[in-house]
Design a protein around this motif. Structure first.
Motif, PDB file in Angstrom:
ATOM      1  N   LEU A  30      25.890  49.424  83.949  1.00  0.00           N
ATOM      2  CA  LEU A  30      25.848  48.012  82.931  1.00  0.00           C
ATOM      3  C   LEU A  30      27.659  48.058  81.825  1.00  0.00           C
ATOM      4  CD1 LEU A  30      22.693  46.901  80.813  1.00  0.00           C
ATOM      5  CD2 LEU A  30      23.359  46.029  83.606  1.00  0.00           C
ATOM      6  N   GLY A  46      34.606  47.118  83.182  1.00  0.00           N
ATOM      7  CA  GLY A  46      35.807  46.833  84.573  1.00  0.00           C
ATOM      8  C   GLY A  46      36.163  45.142  84.508  1.00  0.00           C
ATOM      9  N   MET A  47      35.263  44.249  83.658  1.00  0.00           N
ATOM     10  CA  MET A  47      35.134  42.778  83.373  1.00  0.00           C
ATOM     11  C   MET A  47      36.373  42.719  82.183  1.00  0.00           C
ATOM     12  SD  MET A  47      31.352  40.263  84.060  1.00  0.00           S
ATOM     13  CE  MET A  47      30.492  41.560  82.848  1.00  0.00           C
ATOM     14  N   LYS A  50      39.527  52.281  91.888  1.00  0.00           N
ATOM     15  CA  LYS A  50      39.251  51.888  90.328  1.00  0.00           C
ATOM     16  C   LYS A  50      40.934  51.722  89.205  1.00  0.00           C
ATOM     17  CE  LYS A  50      34.641  53.087  89.469  1.00  0.00           C
ATOM     18  NZ  LYS A  50      33.745  53.737  89.237  1.00  0.00           N
ATOM     19  N   ASN A  67      42.475  48.563  88.773  1.00  0.00           N
ATOM     20  CA  ASN A  67      41.600  48.056  87.194  1.00  0.00           C
ATOM     21  C   ASN A  67      42.405  48.610  85.564  1.00  0.00           C
ATOM     22  OD1 ASN A  67      39.428  48.799  87.412  1.00  0.00           O
ATOM     23  ND2 ASN A  67      38.214  46.963  87.687  1.00  0.00           N
ATOM     24  N   LEU A  91      40.630  51.382  85.429  1.00  0.00           N
ATOM     25  CA  LEU A  91      38.731  51.902  84.571  1.00  0.00           C
ATOM     26  C   LEU A  91      39.586  53.313  84.958  1.00  0.00           C
ATOM     27  CD1 LEU A  91      35.714  50.027  86.073  1.00  0.00           C
ATOM     28  CD2 LEU A  91      36.865  49.998  83.721  1.00  0.00           C
ATOM     29  N   ILE A 120      43.605  45.908  79.121  1.00  0.00           N
ATOM     30  CA  ILE A 120      42.116  45.224  78.867  1.00  0.00           C
ATOM     31  C   ILE A 120      41.569  43.772  79.687  1.00  0.00           C
ATOM     32  CG2 ILE A 120      40.954  43.346  77.596  1.00  0.00           C
ATOM     33  CD1 ILE A 120      40.278  45.998  75.920  1.00  0.00           C
ATOM     34  N   ARG A 154      41.856  43.675  83.331  1.00  0.00           N
ATOM     35  CA  ARG A 154      40.597  43.067  84.234  1.00  0.00           C
ATOM     36  C   ARG A 154      39.971  42.366  83.413  1.00  0.00           C
ATOM     37  NH1 ARG A 154      39.104  48.740  79.778  1.00  0.00           N
ATOM     38  NH2 ARG A 154      40.456  50.271  81.554  1.00  0.00           N
ATOM     39  N   ARG A 155      40.350  41.572  82.658  1.00  0.00           N
ATOM     40  CA  ARG A 155      40.225  40.145  82.926  1.00  0.00           C
ATOM     41  C   ARG A 155      40.259  39.739  83.979  1.00  0.00           C
ATOM     42  NH1 ARG A 155      39.849  38.939  75.771  1.00  0.00           N
ATOM     43  NH2 ARG A 155      38.060  40.628  76.090  1.00  0.00           N
ATOM     44  N   ILE A 183      40.778  40.397  87.239  1.00  0.00           N
ATOM     45  CA  ILE A 183      40.414  40.534  88.511  1.00  0.00           C
ATOM     46  C   ILE A 183      39.061  40.733  88.197  1.00  0.00           C
ATOM     47  CG2 ILE A 183      40.749  42.921  89.490  1.00  0.00           C
ATOM     48  CD1 ILE A 183      43.221  44.176  88.970  1.00  0.00           C
ATOM     49  N   TYR A 242      35.722  41.453  89.091  1.00  0.00           N
ATOM     50  CA  TYR A 242      34.896  43.116  89.736  1.00  0.00           C
ATOM     51  C   TYR A 242      33.302  42.756  89.763  1.00  0.00           C
ATOM     52  CZ  TYR A 242      34.283  47.918  88.600  1.00  0.00           C
ATOM     53  OH  TYR A 242      33.529  49.462  88.679  1.00  0.00           O
ATOM     54  N   ILE A 264      30.086  45.429  91.393  1.00  0.00           N
ATOM     55  CA  ILE A 264      29.735  46.944  91.065  1.00  0.00           C
ATOM     56  C   ILE A 264      28.211  46.761  91.918  1.00  0.00           C
ATOM     57  CG2 ILE A 264      30.732  47.662  89.423  1.00  0.00           C
ATOM     58  CD1 ILE A 264      28.250  48.030  88.236  1.00  0.00           C
ATOM     59  N   GLY A 323      24.868  45.402  87.930  1.00  0.00           N
ATOM     60  CA  GLY A 323      24.680  45.406  85.962  1.00  0.00           C
ATOM     61  C   GLY A 323      25.306  43.470  85.682  1.00  0.00           C
ATOM     62  N   VAL A 377      33.502  35.874  81.368  1.00  0.00           N
ATOM     63  CA  VAL A 377      34.523  36.408  82.016  1.00  0.00           C
ATOM     64  C   VAL A 377      35.425  35.519  81.114  1.00  0.00           C
ATOM     65  CG1 VAL A 377      37.059  36.935  82.611  1.00  0.00           C
ATOM     66  CG2 VAL A 377      34.742  38.135  83.237  1.00  0.00           C
ATOM     67  N   ASP A 390      32.866  47.241  95.416  1.00  0.00           N
ATOM     68  CA  ASP A 390      32.770  48.524  95.101  1.00  0.00           C
ATOM     69  C   ASP A 390      30.869  49.071  95.533  1.00  0.00           C
ATOM     70  OD1 ASP A 390      32.080  50.761  95.124  1.00  0.00           O
ATOM     71  OD2 ASP A 390      32.528  51.607  92.583  1.00  0.00           O
TER      72      ASP A 390
END
Lengths: 220, 371
Positions: free
Chosen positions: A115, A121-122, B49, B52, B54, B75, B78-79, B81, B83, B85, B89, B103, B164
């Motif tokens: 989470l 990532g977002m 990763k 973006n 990470l 930041i 990342r918004r 792109i 994502y 997983i 999540g 987002v 991912d």
């Protein structure tokens, strides 16, 4: 029967003492939440800091309350509050640190790493992640810590009657010194009922603060 | 378009680093899916990763549509792109609607617009908005959660998506369905997608291009067909497996491999005349069709050569037919299942459009092989 009559005759005094008691515990736990939750979150950043802080908070809780009250007399006397309401609140604030810090720390570190990764990532900032994901998910466990603190400190506050803080402990201390079982039992009964009532009330608060999406996941 | 330029990542001490990603160069055109494939620890996830941020690259650059992403705030980047997983999540404390709108909300979209968008997206994957918007993740099945996970990444309509092992946690039956669904969706949304997988079959199915990694190095970057037909080295050959030719079956459409020079006969025709026509046209079978053009039975040249009488007496019933929109894997499977060395290929209306034989399949697979 004598005890029941005593209770009925003195309902107004019992009520006033209970309110004193509640005001000490809730003010102090309120302050403790405001300090311990941020500390609990902050120490998730470093394992060694977390260990140290939790160790100190554990030590704090092992000091007997009567000794703590004694220690605070010289410390708080310079500001004119060696005994009474203020040291009682300070003691409860200190005792509340461990359950709340520990539960906050555990709850935040136990948030599913997936989470956290998804949130990051977002494009959530650290603060947004805390506010939108980590704290909401930690609420049930943090609240469990708060409930532990409240129940425990309702007992501690009963002792604070000895330093003139008032509260339901007054019945107990007088009951002992005057060898009056009516006051003693009344005080003990009232303290226990207050602890149960406070816990039920906080359980309700916990439900209201917990998202429906995670309700029932944590059994406390 | 995504471009990776000399992308490198070292972990650990500077004097003795562990090289997780070693000088990777890669170009992915807009609207295509690139699958990063390889055994675990090969650097594929680290590579993804770094796109973006990470993971911060040690050196090298990532360009998205010509813009160096190193110059953009992480930041903000990342918004922009999407994502997805493997663990999905979804935030359990948020409703499906709130999850999809994460987002857009971070970007400060108008509330009405983002909620409208969530509704549209759910409709896109066949989840009824009225039923699902206000539910919580735990009230959804794994497959439904995964769909929402993909929708959440699409919510702000990012041009680029990182995925991912997005379907890794789904059971095999649902995985096929969701893969198909996603490919169908991709036909209209045309996102540029970096997709990490360790499953070759998934890669062959999803990818426009496959990048194979080993020990942090990009070993080969090619289209799935190219990769299977011409592996660059023995590692890749081993990785693709001894049945790599069979994996290519999925990549060849029936339409391209079938023979269209079939002949049709009537039940009352004599076997001899049918055989005569087959020989002169060089086709291996004759089909009996009904009034709509749907194949009913077939007479192979082999059978016809040894028999006499009417076609009706010797023709074998058609037990299966492959749609021309299918792939060779489907065709071969039907051939095996029904023991039919010659398989009719039919259009949407079930009408005969061509014929598939072992020979034509072998011919098509052989095409493009070096060895």
């Amino acid at each position: 029967m004598e005890i029941v009559r005593f209770i009925i005759d003195n309902l107004d005094i019992i009520g006033a003492r209970a309110i004193e008691h509640i005001s000490i515990v809730f003010l102090a736990v309120g302050i403790a939440v405001a300090t311990a939750v941020p500390i609990g979150i902050a120490i998730t950043q470093s394992k060694s800091t977390a260990d140290t802080v939790l160790y100190l908070a554990s030590m704090m809780i092992t000091v007997p309350s009567i000794a703590l009250f004694g220690l605070m007399i010289p410390l708080l006397s310079p500001i004119g509050h060696g005994i009474g309401y203020v040291p009682a609140v300070v003691a409860v604030v200190l005792y509340s640190q461990l359950p709340i810090i520990r539960n906050t720390y555990t709850a935040i570190t136990n948030v599913d790493p997936a989470l956290r990764e998804a949130a990051k990532g977002m494009g959530m900032s650290t603060w947004q992640r805390l506010r939108q994901v980590e704290i909401p998910l930690a609420i049930p466990v943090i609240m469990a810590g708060v409930r532990t603190a409240v129940v425990m400190n309702i007992g501690v506050t009963a002792i604070a009657a000895y330093i003139g803080a008032g509260g339901l402990g007054t019945f107990i201390s007088r009951g002992i010194s005057q060898s009056d079982p009516r006051q003693l039992v009344t005080g003990a009964l009232a303290v226990s009922l207050l602890a149960i009532a406070a816990d039920l009330f906080l359980a309700l608060v916990q439900r209201l603060l917990t998202s429906r999406g995670i309700q029932g996941d944590v059994t406390q | 378009m995504i471009r990776l330029e000399n992308l490198t990542k070292h972990f650990g001490p500077a004097h003795n680093p562990f090289v997780a990603v070693d000088n990777v160069n890669l170009d992915l055109p807009t609207g295509e899916i690139c699958v990063l494939l390889g055994p675990s620890g090969c650097g594929k996830t680290t590579t993804m990763k770094m796109i973006n941020r990470l993971i911060q690259p040690t050196s090298g650059k990532v360009f998205i549509d010509g813009k160096d992403t190193g110059t953009v705030d992480a930041i903000e980047l990342r918004r922009s792109i999407g994502y997805v997983i493997q663990q999905i999540g979804l935030f359990p404390n948020k409703t499906i609607e709130e999850n999809i709108c994460v987002v857009p909300d971070l970007l400060g979209w108008d509330r009405r617009k983002s909620r409208m968008r969530a509704k549209e997206l759910l409709e896109l994957v066949g989840l009824q908005p009225d039923l699902f918007l206000k539910r919580y993740p735990k009230e959804l099945s794994g497959g439904q959660q995964q769909r929402v996970g993909v929708l959440r990444a699409l919510a702000a309509d990012p041009p680029v998506m990182l995925m991912d092992e997005p379907f890794g946690a789904i059971d095999p039956i649902n995985r096929e369905v969701i893969q198909e669904e996603f490919l169908k969706m991709q036909k209209t949304i045309r996102k540029t997608i970096i997709f990490v997988s360790h499953d070759l079959d998934e890669a062959v199915k999803m990818a426009d291009r496959i990048a194979i990694f080993r020990g942090g190095k990009l070993e080969q970057y090619a289209t799935p067909d190219d990769l299977l037909a011409r592996p660059a080295n023995s590692f890749i050959e081993d990785f693709l497996g001894s049945d790599r030719a069979l994996k290519r079956l999925r990549l060849i459409p029936v339409r391209n491999a079938m023979q269209t020079d079939f002949i049709t006969v009537q039940n009352s025709d004599s076997v001899e005349s049918a055989l005569e026509r087959m020989r002169s046209s060089g086709s291996a079978a004759a089909f009996v069709l009904d009034a709509e053009g749907v194949p009913q039975s077939l007479l192979s040249a082999q059978v016809a050569g040894a028999r006499s009488g009417a076609v009706a007496d010797h023709a074998e019933p058609v037990k299966g037919a492959v749609p021309v929109s299918g792939d060779l894997r489907h065709a071969v499977s039907l051939m095996f299942a029904h023991d039919m060395p010659l398989l009719p290929c039919v259009d949407e209306g079930g009408r005969l459009a061509g014929v598939m034989s072992y020979r034509s399949i072998v011919h098509n697979l052989g095409h493009g092989e070096t060895a």
